[in-house]
Motif scaffolding. Structure first.
Motif, PDB file in Angstrom:
ATOM      1  N   PRO A   1       2.429  11.187 -11.523  1.00  0.00           N
ATOM      2  CA  PRO A   1       1.313  11.555 -11.527  1.00  0.00           C
ATOM      3  C   PRO A   1       0.664  11.678 -13.046  1.00  0.00           C
ATOM      4  N   GLU A   2       1.651  11.763 -14.007  1.00  0.00           N
ATOM      5  CA  GLU A   2       1.066  11.918 -15.338  1.00  0.00           C
ATOM      6  C   GLU A   2       1.399  10.497 -16.228  1.00  0.00           C
TER       7      GLU A   2
ATOM      8  N   ILE B   1       0.770  -1.230   0.191  1.00  0.00           N
ATOM      9  CA  ILE B   1      -0.071  -0.104  -0.079  1.00  0.00           C
ATOM     10  C   ILE B   1       0.995   1.147   0.009  1.00  0.00           C
ATOM     11  N   SER B   2       1.790   1.134   0.944  1.00  0.00           N
ATOM     12  CA  SER B   2       2.759   2.337   0.849  1.00  0.00           C
ATOM     13  C   SER B   2       3.815   2.637  -0.348  1.00  0.00           C
ATOM     14  N   LEU B   3       3.888   1.389  -0.847  1.00  0.00           N
ATOM     15  CA  LEU B   3       4.655   1.404  -2.244  1.00  0.00           C
ATOM     16  C   LEU B   3       3.577   2.072  -3.487  1.00  0.00           C
ATOM     17  N   GLY B   4       2.554   1.409  -3.301  1.00  0.00           N
ATOM     18  CA  GLY B   4       1.523   2.006  -4.391  1.00  0.00           C
ATOM     19  C   GLY B   4       1.341   3.618  -4.407  1.00  0.00           C
ATOM     20  N   GLN B   5       1.186   4.227  -2.976  1.00  0.00           N
ATOM     21  CA  GLN B   5       1.137   5.497  -2.755  1.00  0.00           C
ATOM     22  C   GLN B   5       2.447   6.227  -3.521  1.00  0.00           C
TER      23      GLN B   5
ATOM     24  N   VAL C   1      -9.104  10.140  -1.560  1.00  0.00           N
ATOM     25  CA  VAL C   1      -9.246  11.682  -1.682  1.00  0.00           C
ATOM     26  C   VAL C   1      -8.478  11.682  -3.068  1.00  0.00           C
ATOM     27  N   GLY C   2      -7.096  11.293  -3.023  1.00  0.00           N
ATOM     28  CA  GLY C   2      -6.283  11.324  -4.255  1.00  0.00           C
ATOM     29  C   GLY C   2      -6.886  10.686  -5.487  1.00  0.00           C
ATOM     30  N   LEU C   3      -7.552   9.616  -5.400  1.00  0.00           N
ATOM     31  CA  LEU C   3      -8.344   8.938  -6.438  1.00  0.00           C
ATOM     32  C   LEU C   3      -9.292   9.693  -7.029  1.00  0.00           C
ATOM     33  N   ARG C   4     -10.296  10.159  -6.189  1.00  0.00           N
ATOM     34  CA  ARG C   4     -11.536  11.045  -6.417  1.00  0.00           C
ATOM     35  C   ARG C   4     -10.745  12.385  -7.457  1.00  0.00           C
ATOM     36  N   LYS C   5      -9.773  12.772  -6.997  1.00  0.00           N
ATOM     37  CA  LYS C   5      -9.072  14.139  -7.538  1.00  0.00           C
ATOM     38  C   LYS C   5      -8.740  13.674  -9.010  1.00  0.00           C
ATOM     39  N   MET C   6      -8.054  12.706  -9.086  1.00  0.00           N
ATOM     40  CA  MET C   6      -7.379  12.038 -10.310  1.00  0.00           C
ATOM     41  C   MET C   6      -8.707  11.764 -11.214  1.00  0.00           C
ATOM     42  N   VAL C   7      -9.712  11.264 -10.771  1.00  0.00           N
ATOM     43  CA  VAL C   7     -10.926  11.200 -11.643  1.00  0.00           C
ATOM     44  C   VAL C   7     -11.464  12.439 -12.113  1.00  0.00           C
ATOM     45  N   GLY C   8     -11.613  13.269 -11.376  1.00  0.00           N
ATOM     46  CA  GLY C   8     -12.223  14.400 -11.572  1.00  0.00           C
ATOM     47  C   GLY C   8     -11.199  15.270 -12.836  1.00  0.00           C
ATOM     48  N   GLU C   9      -9.886  15.171 -12.608  1.00  0.00           N
ATOM     49  CA  GLU C   9      -8.923  15.904 -13.388  1.00  0.00           C
ATOM     50  C   GLU C   9      -8.769  15.126 -14.750  1.00  0.00           C
ATOM     51  N   HIS C  10      -9.114  14.046 -14.861  1.00  0.00           N
ATOM     52  CA  HIS C  10      -8.622  13.329 -16.178  1.00  0.00           C
ATOM     53  C   HIS C  10      -9.964  12.554 -16.493  1.00  0.00           C
TER      54      HIS C  10
ATOM     55  N   ASP D   1      -0.945   4.643 -17.777  1.00  0.00           N
ATOM     56  CA  ASP D   1      -0.878   3.246 -17.591  1.00  0.00           C
ATOM     57  C   ASP D   1      -0.289   2.889 -16.011  1.00  0.00           C
ATOM     58  N   VAL D   2       0.658   3.484 -15.627  1.00  0.00           N
ATOM     59  CA  VAL D   2       1.244   3.393 -14.211  1.00  0.00           C
ATOM     60  C   VAL D   2       0.141   3.284 -13.298  1.00  0.00           C
ATOM     61  N   ALA D   3      -0.717   4.447 -13.313  1.00  0.00           N
ATOM     62  CA  ALA D   3      -1.840   4.683 -12.442  1.00  0.00           C
ATOM     63  C   ALA D   3      -2.775   3.539 -12.444  1.00  0.00           C
ATOM     64  N   LYS D   4      -3.042   2.697 -13.624  1.00  0.00           N
ATOM     65  CA  LYS D   4      -4.114   2.032 -13.838  1.00  0.00           C
ATOM     66  C   LYS D   4      -3.498   0.766 -12.975  1.00  0.00           C
ATOM     67  N   SER D   5      -2.559   0.186 -13.289  1.00  0.00           N
ATOM     68  CA  SER D   5      -1.801  -0.927 -12.505  1.00  0.00           C
ATOM     69  C   SER D   5      -1.822  -0.827 -11.380  1.00  0.00           C
ATOM     70  N   VAL D   6      -1.205   0.262 -10.643  1.00  0.00           N
ATOM     71  CA  VAL D   6      -1.237   0.395  -9.186  1.00  0.00           C
ATOM     72  C   VAL D   6      -2.605   0.388  -8.675  1.00  0.00           C
ATOM     73  N   ILE D   7      -3.668   1.059  -9.105  1.00  0.00           N
ATOM     74  CA  ILE D   7      -4.937   1.071  -8.677  1.00  0.00           C
ATOM     75  C   ILE D   7      -5.394  -0.374  -8.637  1.00  0.00           C
ATOM     76  N   GLN D   8      -5.338  -1.021  -9.589  1.00  0.00           N
ATOM     77  CA  GLN D   8      -5.832  -2.454  -9.854  1.00  0.00           C
ATOM     78  C   GLN D   8      -5.425  -3.128  -8.458  1.00  0.00           C
ATOM     79  N   LEU D   9      -3.961  -2.909  -8.256  1.00  0.00           N
ATOM     80  CA  LEU D   9      -3.189  -3.847  -7.158  1.00  0.00           C
ATOM     81  C   LEU D   9      -3.845  -3.221  -5.998  1.00  0.00           C
ATOM     82  N   LEU D  10      -3.872  -1.973  -5.687  1.00  0.00           N
ATOM     83  CA  LEU D  10      -4.571  -1.304  -4.478  1.00  0.00           C
ATOM     84  C   LEU D  10      -6.061  -1.974  -4.200  1.00  0.00           C
ATOM     85  N   TRP D  11      -6.829  -1.959  -5.338  1.00  0.00           N
ATOM     86  CA  TRP D  11      -8.215  -2.332  -5.066  1.00  0.00           C
ATOM     87  C   TRP D  11      -8.145  -3.913  -4.840  1.00  0.00           C
TER      88      TRP D  11
END
Length: 111
Positions: free
Chosen positions: A36-37, A25-29, A70-79, A40-50
């Motif tokens: 942050p940009e 979890i810490s590694l994923g964060q 909170v960070g995931l909601r922000k990412m969804v809103g931005e992208h 592809d990395v975000a998708k893999s990490v989020i799948q692992l965290l989930w």
């Protein structure tokens, strides 16, 4: 992707990856903060965290304590309107929805 698949239906693997020696979890964060940009990395990490959070209550508590939702909601809103982020945004939405943390990012029903 591989680690997410390994933990998908294996609580023992999820617990192993989130023990004191591995702290996935810490590694994923850290990875999400470092890249942050990279959708592809975000998708893999989020799948692992989930996947780990589904199998391991301690991991879910860590995700909540680190305010990762909170960070995931922000990412969804931005992208959410960017095609290259589609996969990462949809995985994040599903993760948020499963744990009822999707306030403000739900899509309105289309009839």
């Amino acid at each position: 992707g591989l680690l997410a698949n390994l933990t998908l239906r294996n609580p023992a693997m999820a617990s192993f990856l989130n023990d004191a020696d591995h702290q996935v979890i810490s590694l994923g964060q850290l990875v999400l903060d470092k890249h942050p940009e990279r959708p592809d990395v975000a998708k893999s990490v989020i799948q692992l965290l989930w996947s780990v959070s589904r199998q391991n209550p301690k991991a879910l508590a860590e995700v909540r304590d680190a305010e990762m939702f909170v960070g995931l909601r922000k990412m969804v809103g931005e992208h959410q309107d960017q095609q290259r982020w589609h996969g990462a945004v949809e995985v994040a939405r599903q993760f948020l929805r499963e744990f009822r943390e999707d306030d403000g990012v739900q899509r309105k029903a289309v009839y």
